[in-house]
Design an enzyme around this catalytic site. Structure first.
Site, PDB file in Angstrom:
ATOM      1  N   ARG A 158       0.859  -1.193   0.000  1.00  0.00           N
ATOM      2  CA  ARG A 158       0.000   0.000   0.000  1.00  0.00           C
ATOM      3  C   ARG A 158       0.891   1.236   0.000  1.00  0.00           C
ATOM      4  O   ARG A 158       1.288   1.713   1.068  1.00  0.00           O
ATOM      5  CB  ARG A 158      -0.878   0.026   1.259  1.00  0.00           C
TER       6      ARG A 158
ATOM      7  N   ARG B  92       0.884  -1.394  -5.307  1.00  0.00           N
ATOM      8  CA  ARG B  92      -0.345  -0.693  -5.707  1.00  0.00           C
ATOM      9  C   ARG B  92      -0.045   0.800  -5.801  1.00  0.00           C
ATOM     10  O   ARG B  92       0.541   1.376  -4.887  1.00  0.00           O
ATOM     11  CB  ARG B  92      -1.443  -0.941  -4.673  1.00  0.00           C
TER      12      ARG B  92
ATOM     13  N   GLU C  24     -12.253  -4.348  -6.919  1.00  0.00           N
ATOM     14  CA  GLU C  24     -12.887  -3.973  -5.655  1.00  0.00           C
ATOM     15  C   GLU C  24     -14.162  -3.180  -5.882  1.00  0.00           C
ATOM     16  O   GLU C  24     -14.796  -2.715  -4.948  1.00  0.00           O
ATOM     17  CB  GLU C  24     -11.901  -3.202  -4.758  1.00  0.00           C
TER      18      GLU C  24
ATOM     19  N   ASN D  23     -12.129  -5.849   0.881  1.00  0.00           N
ATOM     20  CA  ASN D  23     -12.497  -4.840   1.885  1.00  0.00           C
ATOM     21  C   ASN D  23     -13.461  -3.839   1.258  1.00  0.00           C
ATOM     22  O   ASN D  23     -14.461  -3.447   1.854  1.00  0.00           O
ATOM     23  CB  ASN D  23     -11.266  -4.077   2.385  1.00  0.00           C
ATOM     24  N   ASP D  24     -13.116  -3.426   0.043  1.00  0.00           N
ATOM     25  CA  ASP D  24     -13.999  -2.496  -0.657  1.00  0.00           C
ATOM     26  C   ASP D  24     -15.079  -3.224  -1.445  1.00  0.00           C
ATOM     27  O   ASP D  24     -16.210  -2.758  -1.508  1.00  0.00           O
ATOM     28  CB  ASP D  24     -13.187  -1.581  -1.574  1.00  0.00           C
TER      29      ASP D  24
ATOM     30  N   ARG E 296     -17.507   0.318   5.356  1.00  0.00           N
ATOM     31  CA  ARG E 296     -16.627  -0.579   6.105  1.00  0.00           C
ATOM     32  C   ARG E 296     -16.174   0.002   7.437  1.00  0.00           C
ATOM     33  O   ARG E 296     -15.595  -0.688   8.262  1.00  0.00           O
ATOM     34  CB  ARG E 296     -15.411  -0.963   5.231  1.00  0.00           C
TER      35      ARG E 296
HETATM   36  C1  PEP Z   1      -9.380  -3.744  -0.370  1.00  0.00           C
HETATM   37  O1  PEP Z   1     -10.165  -2.841  -0.639  1.00  0.00           O
HETATM   38  O2  PEP Z   1      -9.726  -4.929  -0.188  1.00  0.00           O
HETATM   39  C2  PEP Z   1      -7.939  -3.479  -0.223  1.00  0.00           C
HETATM   40  C3  PEP Z   1      -7.077  -4.445  -0.087  1.00  0.00           C
HETATM   41  O3  PEP Z   1      -7.521  -2.187  -0.219  1.00  0.00           O
HETATM   42  P1  PEP Z   1      -7.700  -1.167   1.004  1.00  0.00           P
HETATM   43  O4  PEP Z   1      -8.056  -1.964   2.224  1.00  0.00           O
HETATM   44  O5  PEP Z   1      -6.398  -0.454   1.151  1.00  0.00           O
HETATM   45  O6  PEP Z   1      -8.806  -0.292   0.533  1.00  0.00           O
HETATM   46 MG    MG Z   2      -9.554  -0.906  -1.377  1.00  0.00          MG
END
Ligand code: PEP
Ligand code: MG
Length: 570
Positions: free
Chosen positions: A296, A332, A431, A454-455, A465
């Site tokens: 990240r 990323r 995502e 996550n997104d 979230r």
């Molecule tokens: C996600 O969205 O799953 C991800 C890995 O990125 P971040 O948690 O940094 O948004």
């Molecule tokens: Mg994300």
């Protein structure tokens, strides 16, 4: 004794005193006073105490956090020595016969608006310093405590409303043994940071900040999401045993450190790590990471007051690539926005920052910023096996635009005679649901996918979230999500491409059987989850997990899916 429940966000158990990291109420109103000289003396004394405190904080910051952070407190000290600022407060108390608190607030507001109106970035930043230092003096006038995270010099468990990534960056990792917050879920960035720091965390407790006092004895259980306040001896003994059991399991998992990740029937997958900074490499090695599945890079841009230069970025990427040798490193590009802010970019405030001007959307518009990052990555590419990944891709056009900027920078560098690897893979985060749905079309153009659950879960279920109120909707095992994931993996395989998962679901023991059955190629997770996942996969059989998946995607609810997982993994 009191027991508070929240969401288990980072494994482990620790015992320490509470450190409340909450801004106190500093509201003031105007009052007429009768003894002017007493009021001026009260103000002078609050200034003196603040100065002493700032000198201590400055020294501690220098020792624990570096010269950059210490310089902030030096600037605050200068303000308290500035006769114009201090003199205006004193004159106001005397001439208007008003209370010191109000005179300070008025003066501070006046200086802040004056600096903010200036057409000079440096002067604008001074407004923030004035606001901060006035807050400190005001707290002394009101007799309330301000949190000073840089002063922490004993083991504590931090209790906060939420911890932003930049708050977390200010904490001294040596002494912070865990944290618990009012808001947040397993995938908020405070939770993710806790896992990479390897400290237990419990988030989304609702109102823990109101139930705990500074200095209370705490136990934090990041395995089950519990915080115990002022525990009895019996309870301490119980948790000591639980910690010992957890440590024993870790010893078992550690035996798999240098092994490949192979299922019981011989199917091999890659277990990769998610990292935020080059310093996290150590954890990747200590936990047997076979690749970096998500670097990240936004953390390079945070906790500072200007963009990192191409050279700074090059050094960071080179360190990570060299550190991993010939193992793949998925970097990323900048994913700022949502709960990750960059104050110095001065972006407009939005109603829905998670749906707004962020990540690739921002990079495609702020081209210089993006091109600088791409150049740094391209230059670093010769030091290892680089995979570049664009975040928040919603349309094919966005990917094509990002790719052409990447190729343009590559050509420019080659023309300048700079070495660039010819083996860089270009992929995207999946995502956003639109991308997951037409993964077949993307698969023809990208080299790989990495599913950001996550997104993806937040956008598919329309459930923030960060919000514990809607955390019941945050359902990674919902059949809707499972079908999307399966679609993405299958689409990539049809085109001979690979799919990873770097969302937190990739390291979740309840999801791993399903993902293995779907044919996921690379599982990327917090480094501390890798050995546990390897141990789990060694005991699973792919044909059986395929059968599980076929049944799971026809379930109607998350609960049914979880029952099936239990049945198939017993
Ligand atoms: C996600 O969205 O799953 C991800 C890995 O990125 P971040 O948690 O940094 O948004
Ligand atoms: Mg994300």
């Amino acid at each position: 004794m009191l027991e508070l429940k929240g969401i288990a966000a980072s494994q482990g158990i620790s015992f320490a005193k509470a450190y409340i990291f909450v801004e106190p109420n500093l509201s003031v109103s105007e009052k007429k006073i009768s003894n002017v000289s007493e009021e001026v003396a009260k103000f002078d004394s609050a200034v003196e105490i603040s100065k002493k405190e700032l000198s201590i904080i400055k020294d501690k910051a220098l020792e624990n956090l570096g010269a950059d952070k210490a310089a902030i407190f030096e600037a605050h000290l200068l303000i308290l020595d500035d006769p114009e600022f201090i003199g205006t407060v004193r004159t106001d108390i005397e001439s208007k016969e008003i209370n010191a608190e109000y005179a300070l607030k008025e003066t501070s507001d006046m200086f802040v608006s004056m600096f903010e109106a200036m057409d000079n970035e440096y002067m604008k930043e001074r407004a923030a310093d004035i606001r901060d230092v006035s807050k400190r003096v005001l707290a002394h006038l009101l007799g309330v405590d301000l949190p000073n995270p840089s002063l922490i010099d004993e083991e504590v468990i931090v209790i906060a409303e939420d911890l932003t990534p930049s708050d977390t960056a200010q904490l001294n990792k040596k002494f912070v043994k865990g944290f618990a917050t009012n808001i947040g879920g397993r995938t908020s960035h405070s939770a993710i940071m806790a896992r990479s720091l390897e400290i237990p965390a419990v988030v989304g407790t609702g109102n823990i900040t109101e139930q705990i006092n500074n200095g209370d004895n705490l136990i934090i259980d990041g395995l089950d999401g519990v915080v115990v306040v002022n525990p009895t001896e019996d309870v301490v003994a119980h948790y000591e045993q639980k910690l010992a059991d957890f440590e024993a399991k870790k010893v078992e998992w550690a035996k798999l450190l240098t092994e490949k990740t192979v299922s019981k029937d011989g199917h091999e997958v890659i277990l990769a790590a998610n990292i935020g900074t080059p310093a996290d490499l150590e954890g990747v090695k200590n936990n047997g990471g076979e690749a970096i599945g998500l670097y990240r890079t936004e953390f390079l841009y945070m906790g500072r007051d200007q963009l990192p230069t191409e050279e700074e970025q090059f050094e960071a990427y080179k360190t990570v690539l060299e550190g991993m040798g010939d193992k793949p490193v998925v970097v990323r590009t900048l994913d700022i926005g949502g709960d990750k802010e960059l104050p110095y970019l001065d972006l407009p405030k939005e109603m829905n920052p998670f749906l707004g001007f962020r990540a690739i959307r921002l990079c495609l518009e702020q081209k210089d910023l993006f091109r600088t990052q791409l150049r740094a990555l391209l230059r670093a590419s010769v030091y290892g096996k680089l995979c570049v990944m664009f975040p928040m891709i919603a349309t094919l056009q966005e990917f094509r635009d990002a790719k052409s900027m990447f190729l343009e920078e590559k050509d420019k560098l080659i023309a300048e005679g700079i070495n660039v690897s010819d083996d860089i893979e270009l992929g995207i985060m999946v995502e956003i649901p639109s991308t997951a749905v037409i993964a077949d079309l993307f698969a023809k153009e990208v080299d790989f996918f990495s599913i950001g659950t996550n997104d993806l879960v937040q956008y598919t279920m329309a459930a923030d979230r960060m919000s514990e109120k809607v955390s019941y909707l945050y359902q990674p095992y919902n059949p809707a999500i499972l079908r999307l994931i399966k679609n993405v993996i299958e689409a990539s395989h049809k085109e001979g491409k690979w799919t990873g998962m770097c969302g937190e679901m990739g390291g979740d023991p309840l999801a791993i059987p399903l993902l293995l059955g779907m044919g996921l190629d690379e599982f990327s997770m917090s480094a501390t989850s890798i050995l546990q996942a390897r141990s789990q996969i060694k005991n699973l059989e792919v044909p059986k997990m395929k059968e599980l998946v076929e049944k799971a995607i026809d379930c109607s609810t998350t609960e049914e899916v979880l029952e099936l997982v239990e049945k198939y993994t017993k």
